[in-house]
Design an enzyme around this catalytic site. Structure first.
Site, PDB file in Angstrom:
ATOM      1  N   ASP A  65      36.078  38.226  33.635  1.00  0.00           N
ATOM      2  CA  ASP A  65      37.387  37.639  33.343  1.00  0.00           C
ATOM      3  C   ASP A  65      38.085  37.074  34.580  1.00  0.00           C
ATOM      4  OD1 ASP A  65      37.785  40.067  34.556  1.00  0.00           O
ATOM      5  OD2 ASP A  65      39.022  40.946  32.984  1.00  0.00           O
ATOM      6  N   HIS A  66      37.692  37.508  35.774  1.00  0.00           N
ATOM      7  CA  HIS A  66      38.403  37.104  36.989  1.00  0.00           C
ATOM      8  C   HIS A  66      37.871  35.794  37.567  1.00  0.00           C
ATOM      9  CE1 HIS A  66      40.109  41.107  36.945  1.00  0.00           C
ATOM     10  NE2 HIS A  66      40.759  40.908  38.071  1.00  0.00           N
ATOM     11  N   ASP A 120      39.765  48.485  38.157  1.00  0.00           N
ATOM     12  CA  ASP A 120      40.857  47.525  38.210  1.00  0.00           C
ATOM     13  C   ASP A 120      42.135  48.327  38.070  1.00  0.00           C
ATOM     14  OD1 ASP A 120      41.300  44.299  37.730  1.00  0.00           O
ATOM     15  OD2 ASP A 120      42.922  45.583  37.018  1.00  0.00           O
ATOM     16  N   ARG A 380      52.282  40.858  39.249  1.00  0.00           N
ATOM     17  CA  ARG A 380      52.336  40.920  40.722  1.00  0.00           C
ATOM     18  C   ARG A 380      52.837  39.610  41.287  1.00  0.00           C
ATOM     19  NH1 ARG A 380      46.801  44.362  41.464  1.00  0.00           N
ATOM     20  NH2 ARG A 380      47.904  46.308  41.060  1.00  0.00           N
ATOM     21  N   SER A 539      46.058  46.191  44.143  1.00  0.00           N
ATOM     22  CA  SER A 539      44.736  46.148  43.522  1.00  0.00           C
ATOM     23  C   SER A 539      43.861  47.337  43.900  1.00  0.00           C
ATOM     24  CB  SER A 539      44.055  44.858  43.980  1.00  0.00           C
ATOM     25  OG  SER A 539      42.666  44.987  43.991  1.00  0.00           O
ATOM     26  N   ARG A 541      40.756  46.887  44.550  1.00  0.00           N
ATOM     27  CA  ARG A 541      39.580  46.291  45.192  1.00  0.00           C
ATOM     28  C   ARG A 541      39.079  47.132  46.364  1.00  0.00           C
ATOM     29  NH1 ARG A 541      43.255  41.061  46.670  1.00  0.00           N
ATOM     30  NH2 ARG A 541      43.539  41.291  44.446  1.00  0.00           N
TER      31      ARG A 541
HETATM   32  C1  MIC Z   1      44.452  42.287  40.674  1.00  0.00           C
HETATM   33  O1  MIC Z   1      45.249  42.187  39.743  1.00  0.00           O
HETATM   34  O2  MIC Z   1      44.801  42.290  41.868  1.00  0.00           O
HETATM   35  C2  MIC Z   1      43.003  42.455  40.356  1.00  0.00           C
HETATM   36  C3  MIC Z   1      42.308  41.266  40.817  1.00  0.00           C
HETATM   37  O3  MIC Z   1      42.807  42.567  38.978  1.00  0.00           O
HETATM   38  C4  MIC Z   1      42.530  43.712  41.063  1.00  0.00           C
HETATM   39  C5  MIC Z   1      41.101  43.897  41.085  1.00  0.00           C
HETATM   40  C6  MIC Z   1      40.413  43.074  42.093  1.00  0.00           C
HETATM   41  O4  MIC Z   1      40.922  42.883  43.198  1.00  0.00           O
HETATM   42  O5  MIC Z   1      39.307  42.682  41.760  1.00  0.00           O
HETATM   43  C7  MIC Z   1      43.142  45.016  40.590  1.00  0.00           C
HETATM   44  O6  MIC Z   1      44.262  45.012  40.139  1.00  0.00           O
HETATM   45  O7  MIC Z   1      42.549  46.089  40.764  1.00  0.00           O
HETATM   46 FE1  SF4 Z   2      43.494  39.962  35.826  1.00  0.00          FE
HETATM   47 FE2  SF4 Z   2      44.491  41.706  37.590  1.00  0.00          FE
HETATM   48 FE3  SF4 Z   2      45.919  39.609  36.745  1.00  0.00          FE
HETATM   49 FE4  SF4 Z   2      45.420  41.550  35.092  1.00  0.00          FE
HETATM   50  S1  SF4 Z   2      46.622  41.697  36.958  1.00  0.00           S
HETATM   51  S2  SF4 Z   2      45.271  39.383  34.638  1.00  0.00           S
HETATM   52  S3  SF4 Z   2      43.373  42.182  35.685  1.00  0.00           S
HETATM   53  S4  SF4 Z   2      44.033  39.556  37.965  1.00  0.00           S
END
Ligand code: MIC
Ligand code: SF4
Length: 645
Positions: A65-66, A120, A380, A539, A541
């Protein structure tokens, strides 16, 4: 300590070992896991490194999805690896186009009373359906897939008592923004937010999921709602009534902290640049001109949200000065809107339709112009996350977003003069799991050239000769440490991705963090990162630990380190230390030496850790650090990370 709460009931039902004392580690059995592609490649490479032939959970799902832009072959290389490794290891696979992991998991797999961990940080979306759903690093998810229990500090429970009912144009998003204004993004590590009270019954599952999703921004371990008639209705409409179980806190439940919110008093709110807890009422923002509106993300793109948007836009046109983009949360949502004609209302109003996925939320396209305002329904708004340096991103409800799209400026939706379209939850969602690939349990794993191996650390030395490579301030997020956006496609290539660690602090003509850290590493010394309060927010990550580790970082010292990031540091053999005194933080400068004698012995002894700061002018200072490491964490760090065990 709290008593009789939903959180405790789920922990009790999954208790493996440990303590029931707040703050002490408890190990719980994990029923379900989820991964997404940006963290998933590492998680499955780690699972492979553990030599696990088949996952041992009740259900594991791998979502894509990313990373779906496919600029260059990297993304599709990842997808092919993920699909083939899922099939080989017994994991369900949700391909690109099927939707955002949290939205699809809620619709098709989530079940009250179950435990879920996901690679995630917004995995707590599942709390909306009464799951104990926790975000974690990829390695912890790989361990759960391997059948190992997951360890958390036994949580403190923050009870959030809801009364009343939301008024027209006021939304679930405004509720979580209100909670963020009270609790902020700092200082909630080790807690769980549990919602209860008569107001709960007035909220549908997707509304609850918006609240638990963005609970991630509080820094809590997770958020949870009870499972009740509303949960049963949602599951029935999803054709999954069989997984319903009721779940509620006892009438005399006790919470460690109590917050009361009257839903009837909630007003449209906005998280202003650049933190999800910088909350103001939309009304108070006045007429700020807006250039871009985006509706979507795992927080706000359920059928309910987008149907409300469609009905508001029906027969109207967006303001000529704005662009409006819509990213539906799942294929289910998009297909339902397409079939009932609402998609036509959205298109007719002038919106741009994006595919079902994370898209702009993770900086994949739609970066705003310089010096313009972007209004998003996401969770975010950390500086630069949109892909534009110096961005001005505001987070709002879909109700406020659609009002802004119609007027081109900040607008309290209650002043639109349009009747609020009340969207009833469908009695039956469109159910079609035909895109979900079921694992064959065998098959070749497809590994194209951009799929690397997870790097392995060396065991922690007894004498650590450290150099402070960077000193940063409060609330450094994992987006600061490890940017996503255009670099996201490097997630399975650690040497390449490491070059952009702390890229946001680079200055033209000066060596980057990566260059400085690599020089320290190559001189045989260890890199040290100094942070202040709430280091590692955001995140899950694990690249925010893996890439610094690859660059030779062995110690991160801060006033406070967020839960998931701290666990990721441990998993990759980096020591997370805490200052006991802010004066010690103040005394340190970039380039200073920080030396630890008998570090292994000091850690193994369990107490404080002493280090010696040697300033560049030759003066020295003893620093006594604290830590929150369990005996198991210390065992992992001494070995140089989990993969060495
Ligand atoms: C995000 O919202 O920052 C992400 C991308 O979904 C991350 C995961 C990632 O960095 O792959 C998260 O929230 O954990
Ligand atoms: Fe995707 Fe993270 Fe954004 Fe949710 S917050 S839509 S999981 S990148």
């Amino acid at each position: 300590m709290a008593r009789g709460t939903v959180v405790q009931k789920i922990i009790d039902a999954h208790f493996v070992e440990g303590s029931r004392e707040t703050g002490k580690p408890v190990a719980i059995r994990i029923d379900q896991t989820l991964t997404q592609d940006a963290t998933g490649t590492m998680a499955y490479l780690e699972l492979e490194a553990m030599n696990v032939p088949r996952v041992k959970t009740e259900l594991s799902v791998s979502y894509v999805d990313h990373n779906m832009m496919q600029n260059g072959p990297e993304n599709r290389n990842d997808h092919l690896y993920l699909q083939s490794v899922a099939s080989n290891k017994g994991v369900l696979f949700s391909p690109p186009g099927n939707g955002i992991c949290h939205q699809v998991h809620l619709e098709r797999f989530g079940a009250p009373g179950k435990t879920l961990i996901g690679s995630d940080s917004h995995t707590p979306t599942g709390g909306g359906i009464g799951m104990l759903a926790i975000g974690a690093g990829g390695l912890d998810v790989a361990l759960a897939m391997a059948g190992k229990p997951f360890r958390i500090p036994y949580p403190k429970v923050i009870g959030i008592r809801l009364t009343g009912k939301l008024q027209p144009w006021c939304a679930a998003k405004d509720v979580i923004l209100k909670v963020l204004s009270i609790l902020t993004t700092k200082g909630n590590v080790g807690s769980v937010a549990e919602y209860f009270g008569p107001g709960v019954a007035t909220l549908s599952v997707p509304q609850r999921a918006t609240i638990t999703n963005m609970g991630a921004e509080l820094g809590v371990t997770t958020s949870v709602f009870p499972s009740d008639e509303s949960t049963k209705r949602f599951l029935t409409a999803q054709g999954r009534a069989d997984v319903f179980v009721p779940l509620a806190a006892d009438d005399d439940a006790e919470y460690d902290q109590l917050i009361e919110i009257d839903l009837a008093e909630i007003q449209p709110l906005a998280a202003c640049p650049s933190s999800p807890d910088n909350i103001k009422t939309v009304e108070s923002l006045g007429d700020i001109k807006v250039d871009q509106v985006i509706i979507g993300s795992c927080t706000n793109s359920s059928y309910r949200d987008l149907a409300m948007v469609a009905q508001t836009l029906r027969g109207r046109r967006i303001a000529p000065s704005v662009t409006l983009a819509i990213a539906p949360g799942s294929r289910q949502v998009l297909e339902m809107l397409a079939r009932n004609g609402m998609l036509a209302d959205i298109i007719g109003a002038g919106a741009r339709i994006l595919e079902s996925g994370c898209g702009p939320c993770i900086g994949q396209g739609q970066s705003p112009a310089d010096d313009t305002v972007s209004v998003r329904t996401f969770n975010r708004n950390f500086a630069g996350r949109t892909g534009t340096r110096g961005d001005q991103a505001y987070l709002v409800s879909p109700e406020t977003a659609v009002a802004v799209a119609l007027t081109g400026k900040f607008t309290d939706p209650r002043t639109l003069g349009i009747e609020y379209p009340v969207v009833a939850e469908p009695e039956k969602f469109l159910i079609d799991d035909g895109m979900i690939r079921h694992p064959a349990g065998t098959g070749e794993i497809i590994r194209k050239r951009t799929i690397g191996q997870p790097p392995v650390n060396t065991p922690l030395p007894e004498e650590l000769d450290g150099v402070v490579v960077i000193k940063v301030g409060d609330k450094i997020t994992t987006d600061h440490i490890m940017p996503a956006g255009i670099h996201l496609k490097l997630r399975s290539n650690i040497p390449a991705y490491s070059k952009v660690v702390f890229e946001c602090f680079s200055e033209p003509g000066k060596p980057t963090f990566a260059e400085r850290a690599a020089a320290v590493r190559d001189s045989g010394r260890a890199g040290v990162i100094i942070g202040r309060d709430s280091y590692g927010q955001g995140s899950s990550r694990e690249h925010a630990a893996i890439c610094p580790m690859y660059l030779g970082v062995k110690v991160v010292a801060a006033l406070a380190i967020e839960r998931i990031h701290s666990a990721n540091l441990v998993n990759f053999g980096i020591v997370p230390l805490l200052f006991s005194d802010v004066a010690d933080y103040d005394a340190i400068e970039e380039g200073d030496s920080l030396q630890f004698h008998n570090l292994r012995e000091q850690l193994a002894a369990g107490g404080a850790v002493k280090g010696e700061l040697r300033k560049q002018d030759g003066t020295t200072r003893e620093i006594v650090f604290k830590h929150r490491l369990s005996a198991e964490d210390i065992r992992i760090i001494l070995a140089g990370g989990m993969l060495n065990l």
